[in-house]
Write a protein that holds these residues in place. Structure first.
Motif, PDB file in Angstrom:
ATOM      1  N   ALA A   1      43.445  46.466  43.778  1.00 21.61           N
ATOM      2  CA  ALA A   1      44.537  45.503  43.672  1.00 21.61           C
ATOM      3  C   ALA A   1      45.123  45.500  42.263  1.00 21.61           C
ATOM      4  O   ALA A   1      44.402  45.441  41.274  1.00 21.61           O
ATOM      5  CB  ALA A   1      44.029  44.110  44.028  1.00 21.61           C
TER       6      ALA A   1
ATOM      7  N   THR B   1      39.899  46.759  49.710  1.00 22.87           N
ATOM      8  CA  THR B   1      39.815  47.738  48.633  1.00 22.87           C
ATOM      9  C   THR B   1      38.365  48.060  48.330  1.00 22.87           C
ATOM     10  O   THR B   1      37.517  47.181  48.257  1.00 22.87           O
ATOM     11  CB  THR B   1      40.484  47.190  47.369  1.00 22.87           C
ATOM     12  OG1 THR B   1      41.839  46.868  47.683  1.00 22.87           O
ATOM     13  CG2 THR B   1      40.476  48.223  46.260  1.00 22.87           C
TER      14      THR B   1
ATOM     15  N   ARG C   1      47.775  49.173  48.312  1.00 26.42           N
ATOM     16  CA  ARG C   1      46.483  48.825  48.916  1.00 26.42           C
ATOM     17  C   ARG C   1      46.190  49.712  50.118  1.00 26.42           C
ATOM     18  O   ARG C   1      45.049  50.125  50.334  1.00 26.42           O
ATOM     19  CB  ARG C   1      46.474  47.347  49.320  1.00 26.42           C
ATOM     20  CG  ARG C   1      46.384  46.382  48.144  1.00 26.42           C
ATOM     21  CD  ARG C   1      46.054  44.980  48.609  1.00 26.42           C
ATOM     22  NE  ARG C   1      47.115  44.438  49.466  1.00 26.42           N
ATOM     23  CZ  ARG C   1      48.151  43.740  49.006  1.00 26.42           C
ATOM     24  NH1 ARG C   1      48.263  43.507  47.704  1.00 26.42           N
ATOM     25  NH2 ARG C   1      49.068  43.288  49.827  1.00 26.42           N
TER      26      ARG C   1
END
Length: 331
Positions: free
Chosen positions: A215, A2, A209
């Motif tokens: 997250a 991420t 994701r």
């Protein structure tokens, strides 16, 4: 991975710390006839020679005034069945009422001690360092009580972690995947529902994701669900999620910093606030709903559309209040 470029250091730190499992304690002190208690997770050992520990205390907390005046403090390490004590000491309960639950030992001098804690450690402040909003209190250990072998209360991802129950739930979820559930699959609908929740949640989180979303923890995901169902006051969210008001406040602040929610004055009560979705979260919610729809469709292909419709109909029915199970007859 991420992209973390747009996350502030504070939000990033909160997110990182939420991945840790922390022990929970209640810090107590007594000064000028007043008793103090606060829930805490920010503490650790410093040295064994002399034995000493540090505790971080928000300077806005009433307990800080007692410690700053030179009072000893007691670090009561909570057991797995003492989440209610932590919740009472986490805020929103009057000072003396915090001692209404638990086996507290009140001495003429010294801080209150929780006799049924995993352990209680009395510290005499040796150094207090103020930094930003908190004071770092380094205390030398002057006394220790230990109850014996007992499971500690843990805190993870914004909620209490009950070791035995958490291990059992994960065991059920993993054993089903590995085909080793055995008797746990026989006749226990609750465990089947739990496995289904994990299955859906893992699919949703993985897909989010993959689309580049930061997250989203399970606690945050459940917060979104509560807000969507009309639960908008922080105190109500804390009760539904089973975490302290302090814990839900930290989580909501992180969600505000990520621009997922906004906190607004409650139009029906000027003393309260309510939580609402932000504009940014509109796309997150749209993606989540689209993903859940695709997961539903995939499940329908696997178990058949009729079975899926029957399952949805059964779960959507009003089951009424939980049944009252009578105690077994005396032998």
């Amino acid at each position: 991975m991420t992209d973390q470029a747009n996350i502030s250091p504070a939000a990033g730190l909160r997110a990182a710390l939420r991945t840790l499992v922390r022990p929970v304690a209640v810090v107590t002190a007594a000064h000028a006839g007043q008793r103090y208690a606060m829930a805490a997770t920010a503490f650790c050992e410093v040295s064994m020679d002399p034995p000493s520990m540090l505790v971080c205390i928000n300077r806005a907390n009433a307990t800080h005034s007692a410690v700053a005046a030179g009072a000893d403090l007691c670090l009561n390490l909570l057991a797995a069945d003492q989440a209610d004590i932590s919740q009472r000491c986490g805020g929103g309960v009057a000072a003396e009422e915090r001692f209404a639950v638990g086996d507290w030992r009140i001495a003429a001098e010294g801080p209150p001690r929780l006799a049924d804690a995993c352990a209680s450690i009395v510290l005499r402040p040796a150094s207090i360092v103020d930094h930003a909003t908190h004071a770092v209190v380094i205390g030398e250990v002057v006394d220790v009580w230990q109850r014996g072998l007992s499971s500690p209360l843990g805190f993870h991802d914004g909620s209490y972690l009950f070791p035995l129950a958490h291990a059992a739930i994960n065991l059920v979820a993993q054993s089903a995947r590995l085909g080793e559930a055995g008797a746990m699959q026989d006749g226990y609908l609750m465990l089947d529902v739990m496995r289904a929740f994990y299955w859906f949640d893992e699919g949703l989180q993985s897909a989010l994701r993959a689309r580049g979303w930061e997250a989203v923890s399970r606690s945050q995901s459940m917060t979104f669900a509560n807000i969507a169902l009309g639960v908008r006051r922080p105190a109500d969210l804390a009760r539904n999620l089973g975490i302290t008001r302090q814990g839900v406040s930290k989580m909501l602040q992180e969600m505000v910093e990520r621009d997922w929610i906004v906190i607004e004055p409650d139009p029906t009560d000027k003393r309260a606030s309510i939580v609402a979705f932000s504009e940014k979260s509109r796309q997150l919610r749209a993606d989540a709903l689209e993903i859940l729809g695709k997961i539903d469709a995939a499940l329908g292909e696997r178990i058949g559309s009729k079975a899926l419709d029957a399952l949805r109909t059964t779960l959507a029915r009003d089951w009424g209040p939980p049944p009252e199970i009578p105690e077994p007859a005396a032998q």
